[in-house]
Design an enzyme around this catalytic site. Structure first.
Site, PDB file in Angstrom:
ATOM      1  CE  LYS A 115       0.402 -13.165   1.744  1.00 22.87           C
ATOM      2  NZ  LYS A 115       0.007 -14.488   1.241  1.00 22.87           N
ATOM      3  CG  HIS A 117       4.040 -11.122   0.070  1.00 21.10           C
ATOM      4  ND1 HIS A 117       3.707 -10.194   1.045  1.00 21.10           N
ATOM      5  CD2 HIS A 117       3.990 -12.330   0.677  1.00 21.10           C
ATOM      6  CE1 HIS A 117       3.510 -10.822   2.192  1.00 21.10           C
ATOM      7  NE2 HIS A 117       3.663 -12.124   1.991  1.00 21.10           N
TER       8      HIS A 117
END
Ligand code: OMP
Length: 235
Positions: A115, A117
């Site tokens: 991931k 963000h």
């Protein structure tokens, strides 16, 4: 294969069969071997079955197979996806069985895709850095998925202290040539040696064969014994 299963193992085997998690027939494995039985830990999705497997994992940790003392760890790590509910339910069950010892233990698992963000990172749950990590997963056949999990944990700075699976299929490593008749060492044995860690299981193939004797499924037992002879390790 003739030794009697301890009560929690026998209970787990019964739940796995009644819940349709352990099936008999003809199944193609990830390794391309054709197996007369298949254990799908993804099928422990009902509350009673989830409790059956988390109880059996927890007792295996506490009793550490048959030997010595419980394995010491800080975090139970469940490789995505199937390992996630297994690890989570197991740490919860341990805290039920022995709150003093296990209440502050943690769980953690990996993302299949990183991931980039928000909080970012590859791990969900307890940070692994500097912690003793016990991997809880479904089945060992060739050990490939377990090696991947060890790599991910080490990359995050975690110390892998052991692996616990529901089922040890007691198989040999695949031969590089792909020839099934080539003698090869045991998949689990190689992981133990290579990483110097214990690999525990709730059940082995021998436990299943032994546990089924006398229950009237002689054809299934015979096919499992033939399969075992074909894929057993050379060491
Ligand atoms: P490794 O032994 O680490 O390569 O992992 C074997 C994987 O095969 C398991 O993690 C399962 O995804 C799958 N599998 C089962 O779930 N149950 C079985 O009885 C056999 C297999 C398999 O394909 O070998």
């Amino acid at each position: 294969a003739t030794t009697k299963l301890s009560p929690y193992k026998a209970e787990f085997l019964k739940a796995a069969i009644e819940g349709g998690v352990l099936k008999f027939g003809s199944f193609e494995l990830k390794s391309k071997r054709t197996s007369p039985y298949f254990f799908n830990a993804g099928d422990f999705y009902r509350a009673d079955l989830l409790r059956a497997i988390s109880t059996a994992y927890a007792k295996t940790i506490i009793e550490n197979g048959s030997s010595s003392s419980p394995i010491e760890f800080d975090i139970i790590f469940g490789p995505a996806y199937k390992g996630i509910p297994l690890a989570t339910a197991t740490v919860d069950k341990l805290a039920d069985l022995d709150p003093e010892k296990y209440e502050k233990k943690c769980y953690s698992f990996d993302r299949k895709e990183a991931k980039d963000h928000g909080e970012g990172g590859n791990i969900v749950g307890a940070p692994l850095k500097g912690k003793r990590v016990l991997i809880v997963d479904d089945v060992v056949t060739a050990g490939t998925a377990k090696r991947e999990a060890i790599g991910k944990i080490r990359k995050e700075g975690g110390i892998v202290v052991g692996i616990l699976v529901a089922l040890d299929r007691m198989e040999k490593l695949p031969a590089p040539s792909g020839d099934d008749s080539t003698p090869m060492p045991s998949a689990i044995g190689e992981i133990r040696k290579e990483y110097g860690i214990p690999v525990l299981s709730i059940l082995t193939l021998d436990d299943i064969i032994g546990g089924l004797k006398g229950t009237g499924v002689d054809d299934d037992i015979k096919r499992m014994e033939e399969y075992k002879a074909k894929y057993k390790a050379s060491d």
